[in-house]
Design a protein around this motif. Structure first.
Motif, mmCIF file in Angstrom:
data_model
loop_
_atom_site.group_PDB
_atom_site.id
_atom_site.type_symbol
_atom_site.label_atom_id
_atom_site.label_comp_id
_atom_site.label_asym_id
_atom_site.label_seq_id
_atom_site.Cartn_x
_atom_site.Cartn_y
_atom_site.Cartn_z
ATOM 1 N N ASN A 147 72.215 35.527 6.905
ATOM 2 C CA ASN A 147 71.446 34.951 5.798
ATOM 3 C C ASN A 147 70.278 35.839 5.378
ATOM 4 O OD1 ASN A 147 73.207 32.829 5.841
ATOM 5 N ND2 ASN A 147 71.784 31.370 6.776
ATOM 6 N N GLN A 148 70.469 37.132 5.454
ATOM 7 C CA GLN A 148 69.559 38.165 4.968
ATOM 8 C C GLN A 148 68.271 38.319 5.779
ATOM 9 O OE1 GLN A 148 68.958 37.280 0.776
ATOM 10 N NE2 GLN A 148 70.777 38.474 0.208
ATOM 11 N N ARG A 149 67.685 37.217 6.283
ATOM 12 C CA ARG A 149 66.378 37.313 6.926
ATOM 13 C C ARG A 149 66.360 36.905 8.401
ATOM 14 N NH1 ARG A 149 61.918 37.766 3.416
ATOM 15 N NH2 ARG A 149 62.467 37.695 1.209
ATOM 16 N N HIS A 150 67.426 36.312 8.899
ATOM 17 C CA HIS A 150 67.417 35.742 10.244
ATOM 18 C C HIS A 150 68.093 36.679 11.247
ATOM 19 C CE1 HIS A 150 66.172 31.778 8.653
ATOM 20 N NE2 HIS A 150 66.931 32.119 7.622
ATOM 21 N N ASN A 151 67.537 36.717 12.463
ATOM 22 C CA ASN A 151 68.069 37.603 13.505
ATOM 23 C C ASN A 151 67.976 36.930 14.875
ATOM 24 O OD1 ASN A 151 68.061 40.355 11.840
ATOM 25 N ND2 ASN A 151 66.061 39.401 11.520
ATOM 26 N N PHE A 152 69.101 36.893 15.566
ATOM 27 C CA PHE A 152 69.119 36.507 16.973
ATOM 28 C C PHE A 152 69.412 37.752 17.800
ATOM 29 C CE2 PHE A 152 70.082 32.184 15.333
ATOM 30 C CZ PHE A 152 69.077 31.498 16.008
ATOM 31 N N PHE A 153 68.749 37.886 18.947
ATOM 32 C CA PHE A 153 68.977 39.070 19.766
ATOM 33 C C PHE A 153 68.934 38.713 21.247
ATOM 34 C CE2 PHE A 153 64.478 38.862 18.592
ATOM 35 C CZ PHE A 153 63.848 38.895 19.824
ATOM 36 N N ILE A 154 69.667 39.517 22.010
ATOM 37 C CA ILE A 154 69.665 39.423 23.456
ATOM 38 C C ILE A 154 69.815 40.823 24.022
ATOM 39 C CG2 ILE A 154 72.157 38.922 23.436
ATOM 40 C CD1 ILE A 154 71.771 37.389 26.034
ATOM 41 N N ASP A 155 69.003 41.166 25.007
ATOM 42 C CA ASP A 155 69.198 42.460 25.658
ATOM 43 C C ASP A 155 68.962 42.334 27.157
ATOM 44 O OD1 ASP A 155 66.476 43.177 26.447
ATOM 45 O OD2 ASP A 155 66.064 43.613 24.360
ATOM 46 N N TRP A 156 69.499 43.301 27.892
ATOM 47 C CA TRP A 156 69.484 43.267 29.353
ATOM 48 C C TRP A 156 69.290 44.668 29.896
ATOM 49 C CZ3 TRP A 156 73.555 45.487 32.313
ATOM 50 C CH2 TRP A 156 73.471 45.248 33.692
ATOM 51 N N LYS A 157 68.416 44.778 30.893
ATOM 52 C CA LYS A 157 68.193 46.039 31.598
ATOM 53 C C LYS A 157 68.352 45.770 33.091
ATOM 54 C CE LYS A 157 64.644 47.568 28.282
ATOM 55 N NZ LYS A 157 64.360 46.270 27.638
ATOM 56 N N SER A 158 68.908 46.740 33.790
ATOM 57 C CA SER A 158 69.104 46.627 35.230
ATOM 58 C C SER A 158 68.366 47.758 35.936
ATOM 59 C CB SER A 158 70.601 46.689 35.577
ATOM 60 O OG SER A 158 70.786 46.608 36.972
ATOM 61 N N LEU A 159 67.513 47.400 36.921
ATOM 62 C CA LEU A 159 66.718 48.387 37.633
ATOM 63 C C LEU A 159 66.878 48.149 39.137
ATOM 64 C CD1 LEU A 159 64.633 46.933 35.210
ATOM 65 C CD2 LEU A 159 63.787 49.249 35.425
ATOM 66 N N ASP A 160 67.877 48.782 39.736
ATOM 67 C CA ASP A 160 68.167 48.606 41.157
ATOM 68 C C ASP A 160 67.821 49.891 41.913
ATOM 69 O OD1 ASP A 160 69.120 46.157 40.416
ATOM 70 O OD2 ASP A 160 71.234 46.666 40.625
ATOM 71 N N ARG A 161 67.024 49.737 42.972
ATOM 72 C CA ARG A 161 66.614 50.913 43.752
ATOM 73 C C ARG A 161 66.581 50.562 45.238
ATOM 74 N NH1 ARG A 161 60.914 52.215 41.536
ATOM 75 N NH2 ARG A 161 60.877 49.949 41.310
ATOM 76 N N LYS A 162 66.790 51.578 46.083
ATOM 77 C CA LYS A 162 66.627 51.401 47.518
ATOM 78 C C LYS A 162 66.251 52.741 48.144
ATOM 79 C CE LYS A 162 71.601 51.809 48.550
ATOM 80 N NZ LYS A 162 72.751 51.122 49.205
ATOM 81 N N ALA A 163 65.585 52.651 49.301
ATOM 82 C CA ALA A 163 65.134 53.876 49.968
ATOM 83 C C ALA A 163 64.877 53.578 51.439
ATOM 84 C CB ALA A 163 63.869 54.415 49.306
ATOM 85 N N ASP A 164 64.896 54.641 52.255
ATOM 86 C CA ASP A 164 64.577 54.560 53.687
ATOM 87 C C ASP A 164 63.245 55.235 53.955
ATOM 88 O OD1 ASP A 164 66.974 53.270 54.650
ATOM 89 O OD2 ASP A 164 68.032 55.164 54.302
ATOM 90 N N ASN A 165 62.395 54.526 54.693
ATOM 91 C CA ASN A 165 61.141 55.105 55.172
ATOM 92 C C ASN A 165 61.214 55.144 56.694
ATOM 93 O OD1 ASN A 165 58.506 55.716 55.933
ATOM 94 N ND2 ASN A 165 57.596 54.559 54.252
ATOM 95 N N ASN A 166 61.209 56.334 57.281
ATOM 96 C CA ASN A 166 61.376 56.471 58.728
ATOM 97 C C ASN A 166 60.119 56.121 59.518
ATOM 98 O OD1 ASN A 166 64.098 57.303 58.678
ATOM 99 N ND2 ASN A 166 63.462 59.384 58.107
ATOM 100 N N ALA A 167 58.968 56.031 58.842
ATOM 101 C CA ALA A 167 57.726 55.692 59.542
ATOM 102 C C ALA A 167 56.725 55.121 58.547
ATOM 103 C CB ALA A 167 57.156 56.907 60.249
ATOM 104 N N VAL A 168 56.604 53.804 58.524
ATOM 105 C CA VAL A 168 55.636 53.153 57.645
ATOM 106 C C VAL A 168 54.229 53.562 58.058
ATOM 107 C CG1 VAL A 168 54.718 50.909 56.933
ATOM 108 C CG2 VAL A 168 57.179 51.222 57.212
ATOM 109 N N SER A 169 53.354 53.821 57.088
ATOM 110 C CA SER A 169 52.036 54.385 57.387
ATOM 111 C C SER A 169 50.934 53.341 57.538
ATOM 112 C CB SER A 169 51.640 55.377 56.284
ATOM 113 O OG SER A 169 51.486 54.710 55.039
ATOM 114 N N GLN A 170 51.202 52.062 57.272
ATOM 115 C CA GLN A 170 50.175 51.043 57.445
ATOM 116 C C GLN A 170 50.804 49.704 57.817
ATOM 117 O OE1 GLN A 170 48.063 50.206 53.706
ATOM 118 N NE2 GLN A 170 49.698 51.226 52.585
ATOM 119 N N ASP A 171 50.017 48.899 58.546
ATOM 120 C CA ASP A 171 50.471 47.571 58.937
ATOM 121 C C ASP A 171 50.335 46.609 57.768
ATOM 122 O OD1 ASP A 171 50.742 48.476 61.587
ATOM 123 O OD2 ASP A 171 48.654 47.985 62.040
#
Length: 303
Positions: free
Chosen positions: A87-111
């Protein structure tokens, strides 16, 4: 986490495409209606942290997922966006982003203590080996209305909802304790054993925004949107900023290339309480902050 939603969107997309094809000859207004699908990647420079508790002082402080827990700051990630204009002026929208990460720390530096997860507190000590996963899905849905239009420009306002689905998983040698009713226990004299701590958070944030598009040269468009919201309601306190600037060029019928730059920042704080001896006692707030900046590239198709 929201793959089923993605499949539903694709089914709706197929249904809408079939409907548009069958009604093209009978409804002349369908010429002004269009369904646009963008599939692309963005280069994210991420900064994320979560509030934890000090086992020495009992105070809270932020643990940085990138600096302390070694999650990647920079990476390429997928996204998709679906826009239905009618109808010239109306807009519906949907978007999606995925942010997946993982890592190993062999010695944490603080409690630090991960407090009040499923009624327990978890102590991670200096030198412990820790595997960390941080999985974030960001879903944005909304409606926009073009307030001003011309032959080569459009400017409008939008309302919508951003929802973050956050899962933080910690695997390693982790101590477990259940604090006493006074909440004075700081996980002392705890035997550390191999442990998996899985914490999830769903954070919906409504937003308002402004957007615009301008054809500065035949077949070339500049577009921008800015969305913002800040809310404090019951036990939730949050803010959101989402700004995107981009250029689009059409290279053949129905196909376009898009290049944009996105800045996204969200802070969510949820006040937490735990029940002990029939009393509701306040614990430290559950807080996560996340932001990313970077370019985005997409291939766009108009149905």
């Amino acid at each position: 986490m929201i793959r089923p939603l993605f499949y539903i969107v694709m089914m709706l997309l197929s249904t809408q495409t079939a409907y548009a094809a069958s009604s093209h000859n009978s409804d002349s207004s369908s010429v002004t209606d269009k369904l646009t699908l963008d599939i692309g990647v963005f280069y994210a420079n991420s900064d994320s942290n979560i509030a934890v508790t000090s086992p020495k002082t009992g105070g809270s402080f932020p643990i940085d997922f990138e600096d302390e827990l070694l999650l990647a700051e920079e990476q390429y990630l997928p996204y998709f966006e679906l826009t239905y204009s009618f109808n010239q002026r109306h807009n519906f929208f949907i978007d999606w982003k995925s942010l997946d990460r993982k890592a190993d720390n062999n010695a944490v530096s603080q409690d630090f203590i991960l407090e009040d997860i499923d009624g327990k507190d978890y102590l991670i000590e200096v030198g412990a080996k820790l595997n960390t996963e941080l999985n974030i899905d960001i879903l944005r849905v909304g409606y926009g209305y073009d307030v001003w239009q011309g032959t080569d420009y459009a400017v409008g306002f939008s309302i919508g909802l951003h929802t973050m689905f956050v899962e933080a998983v910690f695997k390693g040698t982790i101590g477990t304790c259940i604090p006493d009713s006074s909440l004075t226990s700081l996980c002392s004299n705890v035997v550390a054993t191999p442990e998996v701590v899985d914490d999830t958070l769903t954070a919906p944030l409504p937003n308002i925004g402004i957007y615009g598009a301008y054809e500065f040269y035949h077949g070339w468009h500049f577009s921008a949107h800015a969305q913002y919201f800040s809310i404090k309601y019951d036990d939730v306190d949050g803010s959101l900023i989402d700004v995107r600037l981009g250029v689009e060029t059409k290279f053949c019928d129905n196909w376009s290339l898009k290049l944009a730059y996105n800045y996204y920042d969200v802070d969510i704080t949820i006040e937490k309480q735990r029940k002990m001896s029939n009393n509701e006692l306040r614990t430290f707030d559950h807080k996560i902050s996340y932001s990313f900046t970077g370019p985005m590239f997409a291939l766009s198709y108009v149905f």
